[in-house]
Design a protein around this motif. Structure first.
Motif, PDB file in Angstrom:
ATOM      1  N   VAL A  75       0.840  -1.202   0.000  1.00 28.36           N
ATOM      2  CA  VAL A  75       0.000   0.000   0.000  1.00 28.36           C
ATOM      3  C   VAL A  75       0.871   1.246   0.000  1.00 28.36           C
ATOM      4  CG1 VAL A  75      -1.682   1.354   1.317  1.00 28.36           C
ATOM      5  CG2 VAL A  75      -1.969  -1.126   1.099  1.00 28.36           C
ATOM      6  N   HIS A  76       1.839   1.322   0.922  1.00 34.54           N
ATOM      7  CA  HIS A  76       2.612   2.568   0.953  1.00 34.54           C
ATOM      8  C   HIS A  76       3.599   2.669  -0.212  1.00 34.54           C
ATOM      9  CE1 HIS A  76       5.480   0.421   3.915  1.00 34.54           C
ATOM     10  NE2 HIS A  76       6.243   0.743   2.896  1.00 34.54           N
ATOM     11  N   ILE A  77       3.986   1.538  -0.813  1.00 31.27           N
ATOM     12  CA  ILE A  77       4.803   1.623  -2.029  1.00 31.27           C
ATOM     13  C   ILE A  77       3.997   2.257  -3.161  1.00 31.27           C
ATOM     14  CG2 ILE A  77       5.804   0.247  -3.894  1.00 31.27           C
ATOM     15  CD1 ILE A  77       7.069  -1.534  -1.835  1.00 31.27           C
ATOM     16  N   ARG A  78       2.729   1.830  -3.325  1.00 34.87           N
ATOM     17  CA  ARG A  78       1.878   2.438  -4.354  1.00 34.87           C
ATOM     18  C   ARG A  78       1.676   3.922  -4.069  1.00 34.87           C
ATOM     19  NH1 ARG A  78       2.718  -2.097  -5.436  1.00 34.87           N
ATOM     20  NH2 ARG A  78       1.664  -3.445  -6.936  1.00 34.87           N
ATOM     21  N   ALA A  79       1.515   4.271  -2.798  1.00 41.25           N
ATOM     22  CA  ALA A  79       1.359   5.677  -2.435  1.00 41.25           C
ATOM     23  C   ALA A  79       2.610   6.474  -2.802  1.00 41.25           C
ATOM     24  CB  ALA A  79       1.062   5.804  -0.941  1.00 41.25           C
TER      25      ALA A  79
END
Length: 269
Positions: free
Chosen positions: A192-196
């Motif tokens: 999730v935070h990589i996509r963010a």
């Protein structure tokens, strides 16, 4: 007529059947067949009139198969996709509404998000069609840390695909994508935070205006620094480092008052 077209014509027929079980089986067959479509196939005119009504089926599986078919069409047509035409407009409108509806089953919402990403990634005109049919608002609605992590990831990933078109970035920011994506930096789920991070990198990396907006989102810069210093996640570290480096460069050039604001922000945890 090619062998593929002949088979496709055959499997499309039962989609209009009054027999629910036949429609369900046919929707699955169409979705599977379209993944084998020859590159640059022109499928929209043939497939969308048969598939789009299935998005309103009472059967969630049929709706998901219809979404899978739309994804396959978008990926097959790619740069040739004409998503602004009436058939795509109706499909995108329906998909966006289902994604934004919190009562929609989670797996279906995930697939709807993937439809918007696949269409938006095809070409700049297709990305604009997604923007025009409330796709951004729908995607933002699933960037909620309280929701399923896979759903959050799908939403952020589709925003990344929309942001890949430079022409779309200003409108994405105007519609509130930055603060919504920044919230996901605090996710405990790595994907999730990589996509963010990927989305923020595209939206603020070369825009001083957007860098300033990100600097004014409480907690965003401090979280970027935390991710930048992580030793066990090279992907997050590398992307966060690039965003921070670009912002430091701009803010240093911008002057001491702005740099002071930056330093004050990054101290907030």
């Amino acid at each position: 007529m090619s062998d593929f077209d002949s088979v496709l014509n055959t499997v499309l027929v039962p989609l209009s059947s009054s027999d629910h079980s036949k429609r369900a089986a046919a929707s699955a067959a169409v979705a599977m067949l379209l993944t084998q479509a020859p590159p640059s196939s022109k499928l929209s005119a043939k497939v969308l009139p048969a598939v789009t009504p299935l998005l309103n089926s009472d059967d969630c599986l049929v709706q998901r198969n219809a979404c899978a078919a739309l994804i396959a069409v978008a990926e097959s047509e790619a740069e040739n996709l004409q998503a602004g035409v009436q058939q795509w407009t109706k499909a995108l409108e329906t998909v966006s509404a289902k994604l934004a509806n919190s009562a929609t089953e989670t797996d279906l919402r995930i697939t709807c998000a993937e439809v918007l990403g696949a269409v938006g990634h095809a070409n700049p005109e297709a990305a604009q069609a997604v923007l025009n049919q409330h796709g951004v608002e729908a995607l933002i609605s699933v960037l909620d840390p309280e929701l399923d992590a896979t759903l959050q990831e799908a939403g952020a990933d589709s925003l990344c695909k929309l942001a890949a078109a430079p022409e779309s970035r200003r409108q994405l920011v105007q519609q509130g994508v930055l603060p919504a994506v920044a919230k996901l930096l605090h996710s405990h789920h790595n994907e999730v935070h990589i996509r963010a991070l990927l989305a923020l990198g595209m939206l603020v990396g070369s825009s001083q205006e957007n860098q300033t907006k990100l600097a004014n989102i409480n907690g965003a810069l401090s979280r970027l620094l935390v991710l930048r210093l992580q030793q066990d996640d090279e992907d997050s570290k590398h992307i966060a480092d690039g965003i921070v480096a670009a912002m430091v460069n701009f803010l240093t050039i911008a002057g001491s008052s702005t740099l002071h604001l930056f330093c004050k922000r990054v101290m907030v945890r």
